[in-house]
Design an enzyme around this catalytic site. Sequence first.
Site, PDB file in Angstrom:
ATOM      1  N   LYS A  51       2.616 -11.014 -19.225  1.00 12.92           N
ATOM      2  CA  LYS A  51       2.487  -9.382 -19.605  1.00 12.92           C
ATOM      3  C   LYS A  51       1.056  -9.622 -20.144  1.00 12.92           C
ATOM      4  O   LYS A  51      -0.188  -8.415 -19.737  1.00 12.92           O
ATOM      5  CB  LYS A  51       3.421  -8.872 -21.187  1.00 12.92           C
ATOM      6  CG  LYS A  51       4.755  -8.547 -21.007  1.00 12.92           C
ATOM      7  CD  LYS A  51       4.792  -7.630 -20.083  1.00 12.92           C
ATOM      8  CE  LYS A  51       5.335  -7.589 -18.143  1.00 12.92           C
ATOM      9  NZ  LYS A  51       5.824  -7.384 -17.587  1.00 12.92           N
TER      10      LYS A  51
ATOM     11  N   HIS B 230       5.294 -32.251 -24.607  1.00 12.53           N
ATOM     12  CA  HIS B 230       5.356 -32.959 -23.443  1.00 12.53           C
ATOM     13  C   HIS B 230       3.981 -33.398 -22.243  1.00 12.53           C
ATOM     14  O   HIS B 230       4.080 -33.599 -21.659  1.00 12.53           O
ATOM     15  CB  HIS B 230       6.557 -33.100 -22.694  1.00 12.53           C
ATOM     16  CG  HIS B 230       7.550 -33.844 -23.237  1.00 12.53           C
ATOM     17  ND1 HIS B 230       7.489 -34.983 -23.455  1.00 12.53           N
ATOM     18  CD2 HIS B 230       8.479 -33.216 -24.267  1.00 12.53           C
ATOM     19  CE1 HIS B 230       8.695 -35.333 -24.294  1.00 12.53           C
ATOM     20  NE2 HIS B 230       9.580 -34.209 -24.296  1.00 12.53           N
TER      21      HIS B 230
ATOM     22  N   TRP C   5      -3.846  -2.213  -0.724  1.00 13.16           N
ATOM     23  CA  TRP C   5      -3.856  -3.967  -1.377  1.00 13.16           C
ATOM     24  C   TRP C   5      -3.931  -4.619  -0.379  1.00 13.16           C
ATOM     25  O   TRP C   5      -3.130  -4.920   0.336  1.00 13.16           O
ATOM     26  CB  TRP C   5      -2.676  -4.083  -1.710  1.00 13.16           C
ATOM     27  CG  TRP C   5      -2.837  -4.633  -2.955  1.00 13.16           C
ATOM     28  CD1 TRP C   5      -2.486  -4.917  -4.277  1.00 13.16           C
ATOM     29  CD2 TRP C   5      -1.946  -5.924  -2.931  1.00 13.16           C
ATOM     30  NE1 TRP C   5      -2.712  -5.908  -4.218  1.00 13.16           N
ATOM     31  CE2 TRP C   5      -1.992  -6.908  -3.928  1.00 13.16           C
ATOM     32  CE3 TRP C   5      -1.141  -6.935  -1.546  1.00 13.16           C
ATOM     33  CZ2 TRP C   5      -2.021  -8.069  -4.097  1.00 13.16           C
ATOM     34  CZ3 TRP C   5      -1.134  -7.960  -1.848  1.00 13.16           C
ATOM     35  CH2 TRP C   5      -1.879  -8.704  -3.083  1.00 13.16           C
TER      36      TRP C   5
ATOM     37  N   CYS D  56       1.046  -1.083   0.122  1.00  9.39           N
ATOM     38  CA  CYS D  56       0.132   0.495   0.314  1.00  9.39           C
ATOM     39  C   CYS D  56       0.784   1.360  -0.038  1.00  9.39           C
ATOM     40  O   CYS D  56       1.750   1.102  -0.151  1.00  9.39           O
ATOM     41  CB  CYS D  56      -0.548   0.051   1.075  1.00  9.39           C
ATOM     42  SG  CYS D  56       0.365   0.157   2.508  1.00  9.39           S
TER      43      CYS D  56
ATOM     44  N   ASN E  60       1.036  -0.690   6.660  1.00  7.84           N
ATOM     45  CA  ASN E  60       1.690  -1.358   5.077  1.00  7.84           C
ATOM     46  C   ASN E  60       2.282  -2.940   5.617  1.00  7.84           C
ATOM     47  O   ASN E  60       3.233  -2.917   6.513  1.00  7.84           O
ATOM     48  CB  ASN E  60       2.761  -0.768   4.062  1.00  7.84           C
ATOM     49  CG  ASN E  60       3.167  -1.831   2.938  1.00  7.84           C
ATOM     50  OD1 ASN E  60       5.142  -0.732   2.960  1.00  7.84           O
ATOM     51  ND2 ASN E  60       2.382  -3.155   2.893  1.00  7.84           N
ATOM     52  N   GLY E  61       1.916  -3.923   5.015  1.00 11.43           N
ATOM     53  CA  GLY E  61       2.200  -4.850   5.584  1.00 11.43           C
ATOM     54  C   GLY E  61       1.481  -6.115   6.516  1.00 11.43           C
ATOM     55  O   GLY E  61       0.043  -6.057   5.535  1.00 11.43           O
TER      56      GLY E  61
ATOM     57  N   GLU F 230      -1.011 -10.031 -17.302  1.00 10.10           N
ATOM     58  CA  GLU F 230      -1.269  -9.055 -16.036  1.00 10.10           C
ATOM     59  C   GLU F 230      -2.024  -7.627 -16.341  1.00 10.10           C
ATOM     60  O   GLU F 230      -2.893  -6.696 -16.277  1.00 10.10           O
ATOM     61  CB  GLU F 230       0.632  -7.948 -15.803  1.00 10.10           C
ATOM     62  CG  GLU F 230       0.724  -8.448 -14.987  1.00 10.10           C
ATOM     63  CD  GLU F 230       2.788  -8.351 -15.018  1.00 10.10           C
ATOM     64  OE1 GLU F 230       2.751  -7.742 -14.362  1.00 10.10           O
ATOM     65  OE2 GLU F 230       3.031  -8.008 -16.360  1.00 10.10           O
TER      66      GLU F 230
ATOM     67  N   LYS G 151       2.589  -2.400  -8.155  1.00 10.74           N
ATOM     68  CA  LYS G 151       3.757  -2.020  -8.076  1.00 10.74           C
ATOM     69  C   LYS G 151       4.733  -2.920  -7.230  1.00 10.74           C
ATOM     70  O   LYS G 151       5.895  -3.468  -7.889  1.00 10.74           O
ATOM     71  CB  LYS G 151       3.584  -0.978  -8.492  1.00 10.74           C
ATOM     72  CG  LYS G 151       5.726  -0.468  -9.706  1.00 10.74           C
ATOM     73  CD  LYS G 151       5.539  -0.387 -11.109  1.00 10.74           C
ATOM     74  CE  LYS G 151       6.621  -0.552 -11.974  1.00 10.74           C
ATOM     75  NZ  LYS G 151       6.900  -1.495 -12.744  1.00 10.74           N
TER      76      LYS G 151
ATOM     77  N   ARG H 219       1.278   1.758  -5.739  1.00  9.50           N
ATOM     78  CA  ARG H 219       1.834   0.520  -4.405  1.00  9.50           C
ATOM     79  C   ARG H 219       0.578  -0.235  -4.782  1.00  9.50           C
ATOM     80  O   ARG H 219       1.129  -0.691  -4.039  1.00  9.50           O
ATOM     81  CB  ARG H 219       2.058   1.535  -3.360  1.00  9.50           C
ATOM     82  CG  ARG H 219       3.675   2.223  -4.087  1.00  9.50           C
ATOM     83  CD  ARG H 219       3.579   2.613  -1.852  1.00  9.50           C
ATOM     84  NE  ARG H 219       4.652   2.256  -1.653  1.00  9.50           N
ATOM     85  CZ  ARG H 219       5.556   1.939  -1.886  1.00  9.50           C
ATOM     86  NH1 ARG H 219       6.209   1.980  -2.359  1.00  9.50           N
ATOM     87  NH2 ARG H 219       5.875   0.860  -1.160  1.00  9.50           N
TER      88      ARG H 219
ATOM     89  N   GLU I 239       7.735 -14.649 -20.728  1.00 14.38           N
ATOM     90  CA  GLU I 239       7.364 -12.947 -20.278  1.00 14.38           C
ATOM     91  C   GLU I 239       6.465 -12.106 -21.108  1.00 14.38           C
ATOM     92  O   GLU I 239       5.861 -11.802 -20.210  1.00 14.38           O
ATOM     93  CB  GLU I 239       8.781 -12.119 -20.332  1.00 14.38           C
ATOM     94  CG  GLU I 239       9.290 -10.685 -20.834  1.00 14.38           C
ATOM     95  CD  GLU I 239       8.818  -9.921 -18.903  1.00 14.38           C
ATOM     96  OE1 GLU I 239       8.344 -11.008 -17.656  1.00 14.38           O
ATOM     97  OE2 GLU I 239       7.843  -8.836 -18.525  1.00 14.38           O
TER      98      GLU I 239
HETATM   99  N1  GLU Z   1      -2.566  -6.053   6.004  1.00  8.57           N
HETATM  100  C1  GLU Z   1      -3.466  -4.681   5.964  1.00  8.57           C
HETATM  101  C2  GLU Z   1      -4.860  -4.760   4.952  1.00  8.57           C
HETATM  102  O1  GLU Z   1      -5.357  -5.865   4.394  1.00  8.57           O
HETATM  103  C3  GLU Z   1      -2.433  -3.707   4.888  1.00  8.57           C
HETATM  104  C4  GLU Z   1      -2.374  -4.315   3.438  1.00  8.57           C
HETATM  105  C5  GLU Z   1      -1.899  -3.357   2.492  1.00  8.57           C
HETATM  106  O2  GLU Z   1      -0.107  -3.216   2.881  1.00  8.57           O
HETATM  107  O3  GLU Z   1      -2.505  -2.445   1.846  1.00  8.57           O
HETATM  108  O4  GLU Z   1      -5.378  -4.120   5.128  1.00  8.57           O
END
Ligand code: GLU
Length: 585
Positions: A466, A485, A74, A2, A100-101, A469, A580, A27, A462
């Site tokens: 692409k 195979h 995210w 995020c 974030n995390g 994505e 990203k 992000r 690759e």
């Molecule tokens: N784990 C948190 C969530 O799901 C933060 C995710 C993030 O880094 O955006 O809200």
Amino acid sequence: MCGIIGILGRGDVAPYLVDGLGRLEYRGYDSAGMAVMEDGAIAVLRTVGTVERLAAMYRGSPVSGAAGLAHTRWATHGGVSDRNAHPHVSCGGEAAVIHNGIIENHAELREELSSKGHAFKSETDTEVAVHLLEEALAAGKGPLEAGMDVARRLRGQYALVFLMRGHPDVILAMRKNAPLLVGLGKGESIVASDALAFIDRTNRVVFLEDDTLALVARDGVRVYGFLGQERPVVVTDLAQELTLPDKHDHEHFTIKEIREQPEAVERVVSQVPGSMTIFRRELEKAKRVFFVAAGTSYHAALLAKRYFSDHMKLYGEVILASEYRGSEQWFDDGAVVVCISQSGETMDVLEAARSAKGRGATVLSMVNRSPSSLEMLSDAVVKLNVGPEVGVAATKSFTAQVVLFYALARGGASEEEVAELKGAMEAALAQEQEIIGVAELVAKGRDVYFLGRGVSYPMALEGALKMKELAYLHAEGLAAGELKHGPLALVDSGTPLVLLNPEDETYAETMSNGAEVKSRGGMVIGFSTAPSPTYDRFVRIPPVRAEFYPVVEAVPLQLLAYHVARLLDKSIDKPRNLAKSVTVK
Ligand code: GLU
């Protein structure tokens, strides 16, 4: 993944929060939110969707205050919903948090805190952090002690930023294995996951280390270890090229970045020769070499292995970063681990790099964004220097990685080589119209296969990546010899198959694979230096020395995916569900 931003300013910081958040949107972006300290209370706006949606919400019901936080989410834990969007607020509105995390022990903490009477309003892992802080503040602790309490209880990885109603002149930030830095402006301080968020306000930056917490004030920052010991604060001047990206006349950042590639590869080989020399010296001494990467960088690593084998007679193992554990017993003091990450923040790569360092291996890294966490823990680094890559799907960073690995393996690249490559890439770009014709066919189907041998095999992977994505089509990249195979069973009447078939030593065999597909009714799209009756459609790859084929092949593969996505009206610069900078596991 995020984007995080927190500001302590003089006037109303809300417009600036929205603006800075927009620049972090690359992000991660399934939801967005902000909180400001308004008249002694914390006011929150949150919504599913883009920062633009949050901005519209803000324009409709403005909030204002001199301190605030904002976040693009995210989702990792808890669905994408308004109530799971950050910031999260404590029971009585004492504090707000952005994160974030991933907090790994969130379930047990939630249970513990619920039993103490805390009411949870979201399904996220994040929310436990703000209730923990609330507990500590309620016990009469100040921001530093309260922050230490929180850090002691959390397991996992995080950049956390808190706003506290009772402490309006301070923002509390803490970091463990997730990016976070502080910008020191004139009478204002900004904490963010990327300097892009504030580079228009200040270039004076303090990089927070892992396992530290920071008390951010308007006139500076104090940094502490998790046990409370104060750390020296080092201020860095970011004098470098952190300019705000601009699409200019291009419809998307992605196409701009695809078109920039001839210049980018030229720039990349004009590297400081010093960093290349250190790299080569370490590799020459190595008993074992590993290349560690994820996603597109993994495909560059497959090519790097080939270049180092051909030019330095060096055998290397390529490892997917998220799978490094099976190999880490070999990360000893005779090993060199080459880590590749455009952002330098890819969590899986960072973990492998930390493991390698911890076991005594030499860690070399290749990054584009700088400074970065990966760079900070590496023994030596080479930088792509291709400027910001905004499109989530990697394009120019990929070709730059491949060319830089070629130059490293060769001990440099001559002007003649660079001119040849640049010319061939320009000629490849000039075929956009023909590629649009092919894209129209591919866009009609549900699947597409990419086949290649030798150096074109990583390119088949690759090309397929692409397509997934950008166009959200089912795509598979295959080693051409593997077709018989198993995958040949998937070929049906009209199935599109991109045959990467340069005129090198693999030509005849790969052509046979094309013929096998054609005999079963498949549609063979030849990407080659010469036409052939086997191809139902033909895209010319400009002639170039064999080692550069992959770099030149990348261009039409990217253009194909881009135009299929465009025809299918997909979100090109920000594909759904992707981000990203992949800073979570
Ligand atoms: N784990 C948190 C969530 O799901 C933060 C995710 C993030 O880094 O955006 O809200």
